[in-house]
Design a protein around this motif. Sequence first.
Motif, PDB file in Angstrom:
ATOM      1  N   ARG A  40      -7.113   3.409  -0.482  1.00 50.50           N
ATOM      2  CA  ARG A  40      -6.323   3.692   0.721  1.00 50.50           C
ATOM      3  C   ARG A  40      -6.914   2.999   1.948  1.00 50.50           C
ATOM      4  O   ARG A  40      -6.192   2.401   2.747  1.00 50.50           O
ATOM      5  CB  ARG A  40      -6.265   5.203   0.932  1.00 50.50           C
ATOM      6  N   GLU A  41      -8.237   3.082   2.119  1.00 50.86           N
ATOM      7  CA  GLU A  41      -8.892   2.541   3.304  1.00 50.86           C
ATOM      8  C   GLU A  41      -9.074   1.024   3.262  1.00 50.86           C
ATOM      9  O   GLU A  41      -8.938   0.365   4.280  1.00 50.86           O
ATOM     10  CB  GLU A  41     -10.260   3.201   3.506  1.00 50.86           C
ATOM     11  N   ILE A  42      -9.397   0.481   2.100  1.00 55.35           N
ATOM     12  CA  ILE A  42      -9.731  -0.937   1.995  1.00 55.35           C
ATOM     13  C   ILE A  42      -8.503  -1.774   1.624  1.00 55.35           C
ATOM     14  O   ILE A  42      -8.254  -2.817   2.228  1.00 55.35           O
ATOM     15  CB  ILE A  42     -10.862  -1.174   0.970  1.00 55.35           C
ATOM     16  N   LEU A  43      -7.745  -1.345   0.641  1.00 57.64           N
ATOM     17  CA  LEU A  43      -6.618  -2.145   0.150  1.00 57.64           C
ATOM     18  C   LEU A  43      -5.277  -1.740   0.733  1.00 57.64           C
ATOM     19  O   LEU A  43      -4.361  -2.544   0.782  1.00 57.64           O
ATOM     20  CB  LEU A  43      -6.544  -2.075  -1.381  1.00 57.64           C
ATOM     21  N   GLY A  44      -5.137  -0.505   1.123  1.00 55.20           N
ATOM     22  CA  GLY A  44      -3.860  -0.023   1.644  1.00 55.20           C
ATOM     23  C   GLY A  44      -3.138   0.834   0.616  1.00 55.20           C
ATOM     24  O   GLY A  44      -3.327   0.676  -0.591  1.00 55.20           O
ATOM     25  N   ALA A  45      -2.316   1.714   1.100  1.00 57.90           N
ATOM     26  CA  ALA A  45      -1.643   2.701   0.251  1.00 57.90           C
ATOM     27  C   ALA A  45      -0.735   2.067  -0.798  1.00 57.90           C
ATOM     28  O   ALA A  45      -0.440   2.692  -1.822  1.00 57.90           O
ATOM     29  CB  ALA A  45      -0.848   3.681   1.113  1.00 57.90           C
ATOM     30  N   GLU A  46      -0.294   0.811  -0.588  1.00 48.20           N
ATOM     31  CA  GLU A  46       0.630   0.198  -1.547  1.00 48.20           C
ATOM     32  C   GLU A  46       0.020   0.055  -2.942  1.00 48.20           C
ATOM     33  O   GLU A  46       0.746   0.018  -3.930  1.00 48.20           O
ATOM     34  CB  GLU A  46       1.140  -1.160  -1.049  1.00 48.20           C
ATOM     35  N   VAL A  47      -1.317  -0.006  -3.056  1.00 45.82           N
ATOM     36  CA  VAL A  47      -1.920  -0.140  -4.384  1.00 45.82           C
ATOM     37  C   VAL A  47      -1.832   1.148  -5.189  1.00 45.82           C
ATOM     38  O   VAL A  47      -2.094   1.154  -6.379  1.00 45.82           O
ATOM     39  CB  VAL A  47      -3.384  -0.635  -4.336  1.00 45.82           C
TER      40      VAL A  47
END
Length: 132
Positions: A40-47
């Motif tokens: 969530r913090e590094i890659l974003g919620a889309e993953v």
Amino acid sequence: MARTLQTAIQQRFSDVDAFQHVNNVSQQEYFDVGKVEYYREILGAEVLGGDLRIVTVSTATSYLGQVRMYDSVCVTTTCERVGNKSLTLFQQLRANGVVCSESRSVMVVFDFPRQQSAPVPEAWRERLLVGD
């Protein structure tokens, strides 16, 4: 340099056995909490919900010490390696600042509509590795 994230863990009564030790299954769940926060913090919620997601294909954990009921617990998560279609996460579970267990997980990028692995997107690679 890889980006590292520290996640505080809230223990539950059910995590602890009769000897007031956090059992190994619960420790693995703590690592999973760290992974979700890292994504969530590094890659974003889309993953976590997009067409391209990260799935675990292998996990190895070493238990180095005891985690007890009233310990202050956190998990650190970092990406050790980014390959063509996979990445390796390294995590440490700390109780009162002392490393009690370590885990390495190989994660694969998975294209859910096509039901097959996929290359690590360049945008993800850039977010995972700063300066590498």
